[in-house]
Write an enzyme that holds these catalytic residues in place. Structure first.
Site, mmCIF file in Angstrom:
data_model
loop_
_atom_site.group_PDB
_atom_site.id
_atom_site.type_symbol
_atom_site.label_atom_id
_atom_site.label_comp_id
_atom_site.label_asym_id
_atom_site.label_seq_id
_atom_site.Cartn_x
_atom_site.Cartn_y
_atom_site.Cartn_z
ATOM 1 N N VAL A 11 0.658 -1.098 -0.104
ATOM 2 C CA VAL A 11 0.132 -0.105 0.274
ATOM 3 C C VAL A 11 0.950 1.655 -0.256
ATOM 4 O O VAL A 11 0.461 2.405 -0.761
ATOM 5 C CB VAL A 11 -0.542 0.361 1.217
ATOM 6 N N PHE A 152 -8.785 1.194 -2.058
ATOM 7 C CA PHE A 152 -9.205 0.251 -2.552
ATOM 8 C C PHE A 152 -8.966 -0.302 -3.605
ATOM 9 O O PHE A 152 -9.108 -0.343 -4.435
ATOM 10 C CB PHE A 152 -10.344 0.989 -2.970
ATOM 11 N N GLU A 155 -5.173 -6.085 -6.173
ATOM 12 C CA GLU A 155 -3.350 -6.062 -6.925
ATOM 13 C C GLU A 155 -3.403 -6.821 -8.030
ATOM 14 O O GLU A 155 -4.424 -7.171 -8.646
ATOM 15 C CB GLU A 155 -3.253 -7.371 -6.064
ATOM 16 N N GLY A 260 -8.747 -15.400 -1.321
ATOM 17 C CA GLY A 260 -7.023 -15.462 -0.673
ATOM 18 C C GLY A 260 -6.630 -13.602 -0.349
ATOM 19 O O GLY A 260 -7.665 -13.090 -0.663
ATOM 20 N N CYS A 263 -6.124 -8.774 2.313
ATOM 21 C CA CYS A 263 -7.344 -8.409 1.878
ATOM 22 C C CYS A 263 -8.681 -8.745 3.280
ATOM 23 O O CYS A 263 -8.527 -9.135 3.860
ATOM 24 C CB CYS A 263 -7.752 -7.094 1.422
#
Length: 448
Positions: A11, A152, A155, A260, A263
């Site tokens: 992040v 928000f 990935e 998975g 988050c």
């Protein structure tokens, strides 16, 4: 504007780099000297498409720098973003706030002027209050204010999500702090986003509620996929029909082996723990967690059934290890319990992932990691697709079949073209549909 980002993990690095790219002066602070040196050389420690080029460009321009000296970084800064990890505590599953609190104490000690502290980490409701208490207890001769500004980012598409967000949430009771953070975001590159001003606690809840709801959508369609198999439906058609409803939408309705990543697993657990601390039980979310955990082991049993009821002494080729495509993130990846279960049942596992094998090797033992999909499939009795990498969809199925011992394709992402797989002579098993033999006959393979 000068911005400090504390934490150069997923992040922090994405946010800091993107802030620099839209014109701010950004200093990323981290205690890991090896990571900092690599970042200065343009070597990014995570796989995120396009991030390495963005880091290199902004570092070369002077807008993005890296240091372990928080005090010098904070000089003349108007905002400091906290972007450190909040992993589940091993003892009870609650989000571990020790890193966030440590950063708050360090900022309180090192700050040299008025500062807006922006919590970018995903944290339980009330964390902002505690961070503000830590800052104010230092009794420094200038202003502090704490803002909740949840991320928000998905990935694999994080840069696009940051540059073209659907909303920016700014949680604060301070008009000064709101103006500072709004000023950071209200630039031409991000002007199309909806900016939601709310209370700090509401902002903290928005992040957890959003992730819990999306996890619930994934778990819901996975259970519907089981029903489709039982009654002869097709989950792809059911999901499409659901997604066309404007009240529901099509995102996160792809059946698979379970969610998975960094988050959903920790955030669903954290919000359920927070609720229990306030004498509220989130039955729906707790069920989602349990169903998702159960599904991963159940997928191993699905593979067992497709292989005729046993994999003992057989070779299973696993294509995909990361929890999703376009990342090297192995956190709570379904591949981990599925591979471990296959090994428990006596299978030999050969695996390939375009990006995640180095991380997977730290978590899995007795797995043969292979250079490509064909290498993994050599002499295999079954190929299992666990991650939806596009390169797996584009495999030469004729070559794949030629190197295998048995032409069995188990597609737990519904990634492959059924017609193409059958035309190549495979037996095809997927999720949410009945297995199909090489001649197009639907069958229950374990009953053969």
């Amino acid at each position: 504007m000068k911005i400090v980002v504390v934490g150069s993990g997923y992040v922090g690095l994405v946010a800091g780099t993107c802030f620099a790219d839209i014109g701010h002066s950004v200093v990323c602070v981290d205690s890991d000297q090896k990571k900092l040196e690599k970042l200065r050389q343009g070597v990014v420690p995570i796989y995120e498409p396009g991030l390495d080029e963005l880091v290199a460009r902004n570092h070369a321009s002077g807008r993005l720098s890296f240091t372990d000296d928080l005090g010098s970084a904070l000089a003349d800064a108007q905002a400091a973003f906290i972007a450190v990890g909040t992993p589940p505590r091993a003892t009870d599953g609650h989000a571990d706030m020790k890193y966030v609190h440590a950063v708050a104490h360090a900022i309180a000690e090192k700050a040299s002027g008025d500062l807006v502290v922006v919590n970018k980490s995903t944290v339980p409701v009330g964390t902002g209050d505690e961070v503000e208490r830590i800052l104010l207890s230092a009794r420094r001769p200038f202003r502090f204010s704490v803002v909740s500004n949840p991320e928000f980012l998905r990935e694999g598409v994080a840069i696009d999500d940051f540059m073209r967000p659907d909303r920016i949430v700014i949680g604060s009771e301070s008009e000064w702090a709101r103006k500072v953070v709004s000023g950071i975001y209200e630039v031409d590159r991000l002007s199309g986003a909806a900016i939601l001003h709310t209370s700090r606690r509401s902002a903290e809840l928005i992040k957890y509620a959003a992730n819990a709801f999306l996890a619930m959508k994934i778990t819901f369609i996975n259970e519907i996929s089981d029903l489709c198999e039982a009654v002869g439906g097709d989950v792809r058609h059911v999901a499409h029909g659901l997604g066309l409803d404007s009240r529901i939408g099509s995102k996160f309705l792809n059946a698979g082996p379970g969610y998975g990543g960094s988050c959903f697993p920790k955030d669903t657990l954290a919000i359920s723990k927070t609720a229990r601390d306030h004498r509220v039980q989130l039955h729906t979310i707790e069920t989602v967690i349990q169903v998702n955990d159960n599904r991963k082991r159940a997928m191993a049993l699905r593979i067992l059934d497709a292989c005729g009821g046993s994999v003992r002494g057989k070779t299973v080729a696993v294509l995909g290890l990361a929890f999703k495509a376009h990342t090297d993130d192995m956190r709570d990846s379904p591949a981990i319990p599925i591979i471990q279960a296959l090994q428990d049942f006596g299978a030999r596992v050969r695996a390939h992932d375009p990006e995640a094998m180095e991380n997977a090797a730290k978590l899995l033992t007795n797995v043969t990691f292979c250079e490509d999909a064909l290498d993994a499939a050599t002499d295999a009795d079954a190929v299992v697709v666990l991650t939806e990498w596009p390169e797996f969809r584009d495999l030469d199925l004729g070559q794949l079949k030629a190197v295998m011992g048995e032409p069995l394709m188990i597609d737990l992402r519904n990634l492959m073209s059924e017609d193409a797989v059958l035309e190549a002579g495979f037996t095809y098993c997927c999720v949410g549909r009945s297995p199909v033999g090489p001649h197009g006959d639907k069958q229950l393979l374990a009953a053969e």
